[in-house]
Design an enzyme around this catalytic site. Structure first.
Site, PDB file in Angstrom:
ATOM      1  N   SER A 271     -28.933   0.662  38.974  1.00 56.46           N
ATOM      2  CA  SER A 271     -29.602  -0.630  38.924  1.00 56.46           C
ATOM      3  C   SER A 271     -30.781  -0.708  39.907  1.00 56.46           C
ATOM      4  CB  SER A 271     -28.556  -1.714  39.187  1.00 56.46           C
ATOM      5  OG  SER A 271     -28.919  -2.872  38.530  1.00 56.46           O
TER       6      SER A 271
ATOM      7  N   HIS B 268     -23.349  -2.951  32.155  1.00 62.96           N
ATOM      8  CA  HIS B 268     -24.135  -2.517  33.301  1.00 62.96           C
ATOM      9  C   HIS B 268     -23.175  -2.082  34.419  1.00 62.96           C
ATOM     10  CE1 HIS B 268     -27.765  -2.701  35.749  1.00 62.96           C
ATOM     11  NE2 HIS B 268     -27.128  -3.396  36.670  1.00 62.96           N
TER      12      HIS B 268
HETATM   13  C1  GCU Z   1     -30.724  -7.919  38.588  1.00 64.32           C
HETATM   14  C2  GCU Z   1     -32.169  -7.471  38.439  1.00 64.32           C
HETATM   15  C3  GCU Z   1     -32.263  -6.035  37.968  1.00 64.32           C
HETATM   16  C4  GCU Z   1     -31.423  -5.135  38.862  1.00 64.32           C
HETATM   17  C5  GCU Z   1     -30.018  -5.672  38.934  1.00 64.32           C
HETATM   18  C6  GCU Z   1     -29.110  -4.937  39.915  1.00 64.32           C
HETATM   19  O1  GCU Z   1     -30.125  -8.008  37.342  1.00 64.32           O
HETATM   20  O2  GCU Z   1     -32.796  -8.359  37.535  1.00 64.32           O
HETATM   21  O3  GCU Z   1     -33.612  -5.608  37.989  1.00 64.32           O
HETATM   22  O4  GCU Z   1     -31.474  -3.826  38.397  1.00 64.32           O
HETATM   23  O5  GCU Z   1     -30.040  -7.010  39.393  1.00 64.32           O
HETATM   24  O6  GCU Z   1     -29.566  -4.269  40.818  1.00 64.32           O
HETATM   25  O7  GCU Z   1     -27.896  -5.094  39.786  1.00 64.32           O
END
Ligand code: GCU
Length: 421
Positions: free
Chosen positions: A258, A399
Site C-alpha cells: 500500500s 487489500h
Molecule cells: C489509503 C490511500 C492509499 C494507500 C492506502 C494504504 O487507502 O488512499 O493510497 O495505499 O491508504 O496505505 O493503506
C-alpha cells in the site's frame, strides 16, 4: 441583511463541499483517452536506442519523479549509529536468529531512532533478506513477547485501545498474517522490518518531526514528503545491513504494501544497492497508472494525504495528462533488477488493471537491456502469476498481504538468486 447573507452562506457551503466530494470512477468505459509518456524517448524527443542511452534517460525520468512527485531529499549532513539492542539465537522455538538493532540518525542535538527487527534462518550466514516497513510496530509482526514496542508516535486506534498515540501490548501479533515470518525463515530467507512511524510519523505535521526535522534546508515546492522520507529511511537501514555479516547485502529485497509499497518502489528507484523490489497493492502514485483515473486519483491522494508528496505534485490534481511521467516509468527505474507487482481482486481503489498495465509499459525498457521484461499484454486469471524479469499476479480478496503473496515473492526471489547463495 448581513445576517441573512451569512445564514444563506451557512446553508450553501456544506452543499457545495458535498457536491465537490470525490466519487471514484470504477467504470472502464468512463475512463478518459490518454497517451502515456514513452520511457524510451528523451525529453528532447530523441529515441533511446541502447543501454548507455537508457542510463541517461533514466536520470531524466528519475529527476522528474524527484521534483514533481516524491520531492528532493536535501543533502544529509548528519551521522548514523547502529546499536545491537537484543540478540537471540533460538527465537521462534529454535527456528531463527533474532536481532533488534537501533539505528540512530543524528544531526547535532537532534536525533531520530528506528528499531529494526531482524529474523534470520538460524544457521544461515549470508541469507537473502526481505526488508520492509510495518504499519503498527515491530511487535505486531510476531507473537514473541519480548519484541519491543515502538516508542514513536502511533495513530490512535479504537479497536486496539490506542488513545494517546502510544503503542500498546494489545496489538502484539496483530499483523502476523501480513508477515508470515515463520514461513519465510523456513524457506531460507531473512526478514527485516521497521515501524514506518519511527522514520516519519504519518500525519501532516508541517514536517516538524520524523527525519525531515534532521535537515536544515528551507522547504520549497519540490521538497520531499513522507513517502520520500520512508524511502530514504530504507536506504539508511541498507547502510546498516552492509555492516551485518549475517545478511547478504547483495540480496536485499525491498517489499512494501500500500503506501509502503509506494515507498518501496521509490526506495529501489533511488538506491541501486537494493537487488529487487516488490510492490504489494501500492495503487495510486505507486504501481498504478495515474492517467487511467480509476479508483484513487492524484487529486484525491493529495487532498487526503497532503504530506506524502512534494507540493509540485498538486499541480496534477485532476490534471494527470500534464504529468511529464506516469507510473510505468517508476517501475522502469528498477531495470534491470527483478521487480514484482501484485494486486488484489477486490482492491479496486488501487486499480489492479492500472498496476498490471504499468508492468506492460515498463517492459520495453527491460527488453532494450536484453532482458525478458514482462511476457503478457492481457490481464491474467486470478492466482496465475506472470513471470518475467517483471512479475505480476492478482489474487482473490481484499487489500492486504497474504501468505499466497509471500509464497509467490519467495518463488520469484528463489528463481533469481537463492540458487547463488
Ligand atoms: C489509503 C490511500 C492509499 C494507500 C492506502 C494504504 O487507502 O488512499 O493510497 O495505499 O491508504 O496505505 O493503506
Amino acid at each position: 441583511m448581513k445576517n441573512l447573507t451569512f445564514f444563506l452562506l451557512l446553508l450553501i457551503i456544506p452543499c457545495l463541499s458535498k457536491a465537490q466530494q470525490f466519487v471514484a470512477n470504477y467504470d472502464e468505459s468512463k475512463m478518459p483517452a490518454y497517451t502515456l509518456p514513452d520511457p524510451l524517448v528523451f525529453n528532447d524527443g530523441k529515441a533511446v536506442v541502447d543501454k548507455k542511452g537508457w542510463e541517461k534517460r533514466r536520470a531524466e525520468i528519475y529527476s522528474i519523479f524527484e521534483k514533481e512527485v516524491f520531492g528532493v531529499v536535501p543533502q544529509w549532513k548528519g551521522k548514523m549509529k547502529s546499536t545491537l539492542v537484543s540478540q537471540k539465537t533460538d527465537a521462534m522455538g529454535g527456528l531463527a536468529k533474532r536481532k533488534e538493532v537501533r539505528i540512530d540518525l543524528i544531526n547535532g542535538e537532534r536525533k531520530v531512532s528506528a528499531m529494526v527487527l531482524i529474523y534470520l534462518p538460524r544457521n544461515s550466514k549470508n541469507a537473502p533478506i526481505f526488508l520492509g516497513y510495518n504499519f503498527d510496530g515491530n511487535h505486531t509482526t510476531t507473537n514473541e513477547s519480548d519484541v519491543l514496542l515502538p516508542e514513536s508516535w502511533v495513530a490512535n486506534n479504537k479497536a486496539l485501545g490506542i488513545t494517546d498515540n502510544k503503542a500498546s501490548e494489545k496489538s502484539r501479533g496483530k499483523s502476523i498474517t501480513q508477515w508470515s515470518i515463520k514461513e519465510i525463515v523456513s524457506r531460507g530467507f531473512g526478514v527485516a522490518t521497521v515501524y514506518y512511524g519511527d522514520i516519519d510519523p504519518d500525519f501532516n505535521d508541517g514536517f516538524k518531526n520524523g527525519v525531515h526535522a534532521l535537515f536544515d534546508a528551507p522547504r520549497d515546492s519540490s521538497s520531499w514528503g513522507s513517502v520520500a522520507a520512508w524511502a530514504w529511511g530504507l536506504s539508511r537501514i541498507m547502510d546498516y545491513i552492509e555492516t551485518d555479516k549475517d545478511i547478504n547485502a547483495k540480496k536485499v529485497i525491498v517489499i512494501g504494501h500500500s503506501r509502503l509499497g509506494k515507498a518501496a518502489l521509490w526506495a529501489t528507484a533511488s538506491d541501486k544497492r537494493f537487488a529487487m523490489s516488490i510492490s504489494n497493492n501500492s495503487g495510486c502514485s505507486g504501481a498504478a497508472l495515474s492517467r487511467r483515473i480509476f479508483g484513487e486519483t492524484v487529486g484525491r491522494i493529495n487532498n487526503s494525504f497532503p504530506h506524502w508528496f512534494c507540493d509540485n505534485y498538486k499541480k496534477y490534481n485532476e490534471n494527470e495528462n500534464q504529468m511529464p511521467v506516469d507510473q510505468h516509468e517508476l517501475l522502469a527505474l528498477n531495470a534491470p533488477r527483478p521487480l514484482y507487482v501484485a494486486s488484489a481482486e477486490e482492491d479496486l481503489w488501487s486499480d489492479p488493471k492500472g498496476e498490471f498495465l504499468s508492468c506492460v509499459y515498463a517492459s520495453p525498457v527491460y527488453e532494450l537491456l536484453g532482458l525478458k521484461g514482462f511476457p503478457a499484454k492481457e490481464m491474467p486469471a486470478l492466482n496465475t502469476p506472470i513471470i518475467g524479469r517483471i512479475a505480476y499476479h492478482i489474487r482473490p480478496g481484499k487489500h492486504d498481504v497474504t501468505l499466497y503473496d509471500w509464497e509467490r515473492y519467495m518463488d520469484f526471489a528463489e528463481k533469481y538468486f537463492k540458487s547463488e547463495k
